[in-house]
Design an enzyme around this catalytic site. Sequence first.
Site, PDB file in Angstrom:
ATOM      1  CE1 TYR A   1      13.538   8.341   4.741  1.00 46.84           C
ATOM      2  CE2 TYR A   1      12.769   7.070   6.611  1.00 46.84           C
ATOM      3  CZ  TYR A   1      12.558   7.606   5.362  1.00 46.84           C
ATOM      4  OH  TYR A   1      11.357   7.405   4.732  1.00 46.84           O
TER       5      TYR A   1
ATOM      6  CE  LYS B 113      11.989   3.398   5.403  1.00 43.77           C
ATOM      7  NZ  LYS B 113      10.979   3.407   6.522  1.00 43.77           N
TER       8      LYS B 113
HETATM    9  P1  NAD Z   1       0.863   0.240   7.258  1.00 41.03           P
HETATM   10  O1  NAD Z   1       0.897  -0.748   8.349  1.00 41.03           O
HETATM   11  O2  NAD Z   1       0.097   1.492   7.474  1.00 41.03           O
HETATM   12  O3  NAD Z   1       0.323  -0.437   5.914  1.00 41.03           O
HETATM   13  C1  NAD Z   1       0.719  -1.710   5.507  1.00 41.03           C
HETATM   14  C2  NAD Z   1      -0.280  -2.259   4.507  1.00 41.03           C
HETATM   15  O4  NAD Z   1       0.076  -3.602   4.170  1.00 41.03           O
HETATM   16  C3  NAD Z   1      -1.709  -2.316   5.072  1.00 41.03           C
HETATM   17  O5  NAD Z   1      -2.615  -1.890   4.095  1.00 41.03           O
HETATM   18  C4  NAD Z   1      -1.911  -3.792   5.365  1.00 41.03           C
HETATM   19  O6  NAD Z   1      -3.265  -4.195   5.233  1.00 41.03           O
HETATM   20  C5  NAD Z   1      -1.056  -4.453   4.287  1.00 41.03           C
HETATM   21  N1  NAD Z   1      -0.624  -5.795   4.642  1.00 41.03           N
HETATM   22  C6  NAD Z   1      -0.655  -6.851   3.826  1.00 41.03           C
HETATM   23  N2  NAD Z   1      -0.209  -7.948   4.447  1.00 41.03           N
HETATM   24  C7  NAD Z   1       0.084  -7.599   5.705  1.00 41.03           C
HETATM   25  C8  NAD Z   1       0.582  -8.295   6.840  1.00 41.03           C
HETATM   26  N3  NAD Z   1       0.883  -9.607   6.791  1.00 41.03           N
HETATM   27  N4  NAD Z   1       0.766  -7.619   7.989  1.00 41.03           N
HETATM   28  C9  NAD Z   1       0.499  -6.299   8.058  1.00 41.03           C
HETATM   29  N5  NAD Z   1       0.041  -5.576   7.009  1.00 41.03           N
HETATM   30  C10 NAD Z   1      -0.173  -6.219   5.850  1.00 41.03           C
HETATM   31  O7  NAD Z   1       2.377   0.557   6.899  1.00 41.03           O
HETATM   32  P2  NAD Z   1       2.949   1.812   6.091  1.00 41.03           P
HETATM   33  O8  NAD Z   1       3.362   2.853   7.069  1.00 41.03           O
HETATM   34  O9  NAD Z   1       2.018   2.203   5.013  1.00 41.03           O
HETATM   35  O10 NAD Z   1       4.296   1.182   5.501  1.00 41.03           O
HETATM   36  C11 NAD Z   1       4.337   0.364   4.340  1.00 41.03           C
HETATM   37  C12 NAD Z   1       5.734   0.399   3.735  1.00 41.03           C
HETATM   38  O11 NAD Z   1       6.052   1.728   3.364  1.00 41.03           O
HETATM   39  C13 NAD Z   1       6.859  -0.041   4.663  1.00 41.03           C
HETATM   40  O12 NAD Z   1       7.844  -0.719   3.953  1.00 41.03           O
HETATM   41  C14 NAD Z   1       7.416   1.267   5.199  1.00 41.03           C
HETATM   42  O13 NAD Z   1       8.770   1.174   5.590  1.00 41.03           O
HETATM   43  C15 NAD Z   1       7.227   2.164   4.012  1.00 41.03           C
HETATM   44  N6  NAD Z   1       7.065   3.583   4.382  1.00 41.03           N
HETATM   45  C16 NAD Z   1       7.842   4.505   3.766  1.00 41.03           C
HETATM   46  C17 NAD Z   1       7.705   5.830   4.065  1.00 41.03           C
HETATM   47  C18 NAD Z   1       8.544   6.862   3.359  1.00 41.03           C
HETATM   48  O14 NAD Z   1       8.560   8.002   3.791  1.00 41.03           O
HETATM   49  N7  NAD Z   1       9.200   6.515   2.281  1.00 41.03           N
HETATM   50  C19 NAD Z   1       6.775   6.240   5.032  1.00 41.03           C
HETATM   51  C20 NAD Z   1       5.974   5.275   5.639  1.00 41.03           C
HETATM   52  C21 NAD Z   1       6.136   3.941   5.306  1.00 41.03           C
END
Ligand code: NAD
Length: 340
Positions: free
Chosen positions: A186, A100
Amino acid sequence: KSLGVALVGLGSYSTYQLAPALQDTEYCHLAAVVTGTPEKARTWSSRYNIGEEHIYNYENFDAIKDDEGVDIVYVVLPNSMHAEFTIRAAKAGKHVICEKPMAMSVAECDTMMEACEQAGVKLAVGYRLHSEPFTKEVKRLVRDKTYGKLRYISADAAYISRGNPDQWRLNRELSGGGALMNMGVYSIQSIIYGSGENPISVSAQEFSTRPEYFKQTDETITAQFELPSGAVGQMMTSHNVRANRLYASCDSGWYELDPASTYIPLAGRTSDGPMNFEQESQQKLQMDDFAKHILEGTPNVAPGEMGKRDMVIVEAIYKSIAEGGKTIPLDLGNMGIVKR
Ligand code: NAD
């Protein structure tokens, strides 16, 4: 049978929630990873015993088509990359879970759903709450009309962001928007499963107190919904407030989750007293639900259509703000309402 899952993007959600949950799932398991960082490939390979032939990067990702160990691709990347990797996964013939918010726009959601439809693969959004017991109890109270006619529902989802101002969540090109795209979905979800209705109109306002930090993205948004039954909905989302709650007031009682959309532990109560449920990993329950949907044809509790519907509402909220809080009509019918 247990289905193989490939995690695309090894950031914090994959690292601290999804991969650990995949060690406990019954109907699926971690089979592959897709990462742009060779160092992470090595760490994950040894931590989770993943063979080199199941490790991909963003360039050679399409070769996953021939990986028989992978049934499901789980897209856990910044929002701007959701559509691309969902479509590439579908073209590789893999089922998809996309995090999401589903995409940057309604138009992107359409292309993603079309790609999955054409490839004959299933698509779910990473809405983990539909598989966990407190949310399911709220949905049951709604279905059974336990407390009579709903008059008012409010939903808050917010946290205070203080980290690196250059993080992707605060970069419009990568996130598509601020609090609304991140936590606001949410609140929108809570309004809908907490009432069982899709709103028929929305009016919204934006507030900014730290413009030097939130340079490109929305900080705090409130929105008011009109529901077809006549009930009123009120949501707040923010990157500058600590709040996480769903509250619904009906003619003969009320129900509340607080927190409503964080990871475990969640807590809930009704006008009759506290809710008591087991606190199991939401991500485990969610991924098992999707695997069962594929294996046994049980309902897809968070289909692409639900993610798209929420993006229709997100776009209407931004439109209302741009037009000075004007009421924007919504024509959603039962889109994305899953009866279960
Ligand atoms: P994060 O920043 O911790 O991780 C993002 C990942 O994408 C990293 O491994 C990064 O290296 C990679 N990436 C690739 N290209 C990139 C770029 N151009 N810029 C930045 N990062 C890049 O983020 P996250 O918290 O893991 O979130 C990822 C996704 O998951 C998002 O869409 C977020 O909304 C979603 N999310 C959902 C929940 C949930 O409870 N459902 C919780 C957290 C995150």
